[in-house]
Scaffold this active site. Structure first.
Site, PDB file in Angstrom:
ATOM      1  N   LYS A 126       4.289   1.088   9.435  1.00 38.45           N
ATOM      2  CA  LYS A 126       4.430   2.307   8.646  1.00 38.45           C
ATOM      3  C   LYS A 126       3.826   3.507   9.360  1.00 38.45           C
ATOM      4  O   LYS A 126       4.338   4.615   9.262  1.00 38.45           O
ATOM      5  CB  LYS A 126       3.766   2.116   7.273  1.00 38.45           C
ATOM      6  CG  LYS A 126       4.669   1.349   6.309  1.00 38.45           C
ATOM      7  CD  LYS A 126       4.072   1.292   4.923  1.00 38.45           C
ATOM      8  CE  LYS A 126       3.027   0.202   4.835  1.00 38.45           C
ATOM      9  NZ  LYS A 126       2.525  -0.006   3.466  1.00 38.45           N
ATOM     10  N   GLU A 149       0.871  -1.162   0.000  1.00 34.13           N
ATOM     11  CA  GLU A 149       0.000   0.000   0.000  1.00 34.13           C
ATOM     12  C   GLU A 149       0.915   1.221   0.000  1.00 34.13           C
ATOM     13  O   GLU A 149       1.787   1.331   0.872  1.00 34.13           O
ATOM     14  CB  GLU A 149      -0.880  -0.014   1.262  1.00 34.13           C
ATOM     15  CG  GLU A 149      -1.874   1.125   1.293  1.00 34.13           C
ATOM     16  CD  GLU A 149      -2.731   1.130   2.562  1.00 34.13           C
ATOM     17  OE1 GLU A 149      -2.674   0.148   3.335  1.00 34.13           O
ATOM     18  OE2 GLU A 149      -3.435   2.130   2.774  1.00 34.13           O
ATOM     19  N   ARG A 177       4.938 -12.427   9.988  1.00 31.90           N
ATOM     20  CA  ARG A 177       5.565 -11.122   9.814  1.00 31.90           C
ATOM     21  C   ARG A 177       6.939 -11.128  10.446  1.00 31.90           C
ATOM     22  O   ARG A 177       7.164 -11.786  11.456  1.00 31.90           O
ATOM     23  CB  ARG A 177       4.762 -10.046  10.551  1.00 31.90           C
ATOM     24  CG  ARG A 177       3.458  -9.689   9.951  1.00 31.90           C
ATOM     25  CD  ARG A 177       2.803  -8.623  10.820  1.00 31.90           C
ATOM     26  NE  ARG A 177       3.272  -7.299  10.457  1.00 31.90           N
ATOM     27  CZ  ARG A 177       2.728  -6.584   9.477  1.00 31.90           C
ATOM     28  NH1 ARG A 177       1.737  -7.058   8.785  1.00 31.90           N
ATOM     29  NH2 ARG A 177       3.181  -5.384   9.203  1.00 31.90           N
TER      30      ARG A 177
END
Ligand code: ATP
Ligand code: MG
Length: 575
Positions: free
Chosen positions: A284, A49, A274
């Site tokens: 982020k 994204e 992750r």
């Protein structure tokens, strides 16, 4: 759980599948190839994204997706998941392209945007309305959330759930036409408000947002939710293995539901763990806060866990890839030691970085019996790990700089470097013996050390076979070039920066000493004009990389990683 030893097959080993260390994702692909599940195709994608710069967690995903495609002669797309109009910026898109490329990801021209599919997604939404599988709901997104229920209680059905297809089509069309304000209505999938999986409780497919999109401009005022766009984007691109992180496991039934209801090609989603690193934040949103609130100098600050920060710091793509390969993939989230990453960076730089001499905190040394105007050009090995790197010469003269740390007027036990009466070897130079020290009258600090040299020891050899316990680095004062050197420490002081006492913030855990700027450093003259991004080993100090803030006359270096061998420490700890 700390992961330090799991193997992964994420590295690119073209045409040698049997030699790559395996992992469960790779095993699934091998099995699918055997059963010809996708006609022998392997097609993955990396779907960031564009709402921030990529970090080392993304590197793991990039390495896995591009690595598997590469290994099995498949393809990997780069796709921007840009369904959210308010956050995306082209700056992020540009940085992502640069970072994926730098890591070695090759999408071979297949760069896509979820926004490329907005028309198709709209048509599919209409199709679901027509088949009675979607409805326009007049509850606000906030109310929808409230009525969703909990893990133990079912949700409430919306009073708008049973609208006619005609009314739904009309309202959805008018949502698109901009008749309603933000948040007034949503389009929801009609699934099951009592489902044990909360994602299946009539999730929102579209919301009204009168916002400009970085690519579609003002064309749309309704935007698909990520969950309605993601699986179909994979489907459109013919992705075979849609590899994502574990938090999307619970979303898989919803993605499956959409593609099944639409009757379109069905990719297979596989979830992996992750990457988490000690002393590091990989979110982020939080990294953006550090940038916006100026806790760091920017996304590419060398203390940031971003790809661009690591590149600026001097990390190599090969080192990062080896690290990703080593941490591997699994089905449980864990935390990896930051020192393991540093180990792989050090290991890679050891192979490729030319050695040079640099003095961080200079102390003047005068060799009293060395001829005043003499300069000798000493031969020095560029890289003992790489004979092809050859040699260079380093000027030697009467006045040199050594590290302040390499001299002690009163040496403690086991300190074998220079001190009054002590002989040491100057790397590639001569053996010198300290005869006296000049001190600052006020502070008592040593400001200049006097030595004599033994002319028979040129190059650091001892024809009589006598031993000296210490070899130190140096730079000729008359030939040295000045530089600023930036030393970095962990950005956070604790292993888990998210661990904060009640009422605190993660920023409380920032390390106030994460950056130390040392100026007036002295470098050997071969470094003159070194280009930004070039990495070196400063002998005995660590690996350093030329920062883009440099100009040919004013060099700035980042310490990439110190020399100490933390791997030994890790191994010890593990035992
Ligand atoms: P963040 O939580 O840092 O904002 P994200 O998951 O929202 O990350 P995306 O841009 O959606 O970021 O991620 C792109 C891809 O990278 C996804 O497939 C995601 O699963 C993967 N990814 C993101 N963070 C990690 C991580 N820490 N470890 C492994 N893969 C990751
Ligand atoms: Mg995300």
């Amino acid at each position: 759980m700390k992961t330090t030893s799991e193997e992964s097959g994420a590295a690119a080993l073209p045409n040698e599948p049997e030699k790559a260390p395996s992992n469960f994702v790779r095993d699934i692909i091998i099995e699918d190839l055997k059963t010809n599940k996708y006609g022998g195709r392997v097609h993955t994608r990396f779907p960031p994204e564009p709402n921030g710069y990529l970090h080392v967690g993304h590197a793991k995903s990039i390495n896995l997706n591009f690595g598997l495609a590469n290994e099995f002669g498949g393809k990997c797309n780069l796709r921007f998941d840009d369904t959210n109009p308010s956050k995306e910026e082209t700056e992020y898109v540009d940085s992502i392209i640069e970072d994926v490329r730098w890591l070695g990801g090759d999408w071979e021209g297949r760069m896509f945007y979820a926004s490329d599919y907005f028309d198709q997604l709209y048509e599919w939404a209409v199709q679901l309305i027509q088949s009675g599988k979607a409805y326009v709901c007049d509850l606000t997104p906030e109310e929808v959330r409230k009525q969703r229920g909990t893990l133990t209680e079912p949700g409430q059905e919306s009073p708008y759930r049973n609208r006619s297809v005609r009314e739904n089509l009309d309202l959805f069309e008018r949502m698109r036409a901009g008749e309603f304000p933000d948040g007034a209505r949503t389009l929801r999938a009609k699934i099951d408000m009592a489902s044990a999986n909360l994602n299946l409780r009539d999730p929102i497919m579209y919301r009204i947002l009168h916002a400009e999109h970085h690519r579609t401009g003002k064309k749309w005022c309704i935007y698909p939710m990520y969950d309605f766009a993601h699986g179909q984007s994979d489907s459109i691109e013919g992705i075979t293995h849609s590899i994502c992180t574990l938090e999307f496991e619970d979303h898989r039934p919803l993605y499956d539901w959409y593609v099944e209801q639409l009757g379109i090609y069905h990719p297979q989603q596989i979830e992996f763990d992750r990457l988490n690193l000690t002393y590091t934040l990989l979110s982020k949103r939080k990294l953006l806060m550090l940038v916006q609130q100026k806790f760091v100098k920017g996304w590419d600050d060398p203390r940031m866990p971003t790809i661009s920060g690591m590149r600026r710091r001097g990390y190599t793509p090969e080192g990062l890839r080896n690290f990703c390969r080593r941490v591997g993939v699994s089905k449980t989230n864990g935390t990896t030691e930051l020192s393991l990453l540093e180990y792989f960076i050090r290991e890679d730089l050891n192979k490729r970085a030319p050695r040079v001499m640099a003095v961080l905190r200079p102390l003047r040394v005068v060799i009293d019996n060395y001829p005043e105007d003499q300069v000798e050009h000493m031969e020095a090995v560029n890289n003992p790990e790489d004979a092809a790197a050859g040699t260079r010469t380093v000027p030697f003269s009467r006045v040199l700089y050594i590290e302040q740390d390499d001299f002690r007027e009163n040496p403690p036990k086991q300190y074998y470097r220079l001190s009054p009466g002590r002989e040491v070897r100057l790397r590639y130079g001569y053996l010198v013996t300290c005869t006296s020290v000049v001190k600052d009258e006020k502070t008592g600090e040593a400001v200049e050390v006097h030595c004599t040299y033994d002319p028979a020891t040129k190059g650091g050899n001892t024809p009589d076979g006598r031993k000296v316990k210490s070899t130190i680095h140096w730079v000729s004062a008359a030939h040295a070039i000045d530089a600023e050197i930036r030393l970095y420490d962990n950005l956070f002081t604790c292993e888990d920066p998210n661990e904060v006492p009640e009422g605190g913030a993660f920023t409380d855990n920032l390390n106030p000493n994460s950056l130390e700027v040392v100026s007036g450093c002295k470098l050997e003259p071969s470094l003159r004009g070194a280009a930004p991004g070039t990495g070196y080993q400063f002998e005995r100090l660590g690996y350093f990389s030329v920062d883009p803030d440099s100009s040919p006359e004013d060099l700035v270096f980042n310490r990439t990683v110190a020399l100490r061998d933390t791997w030994a420490k890790i191994e010890k700890k593990a035992k």
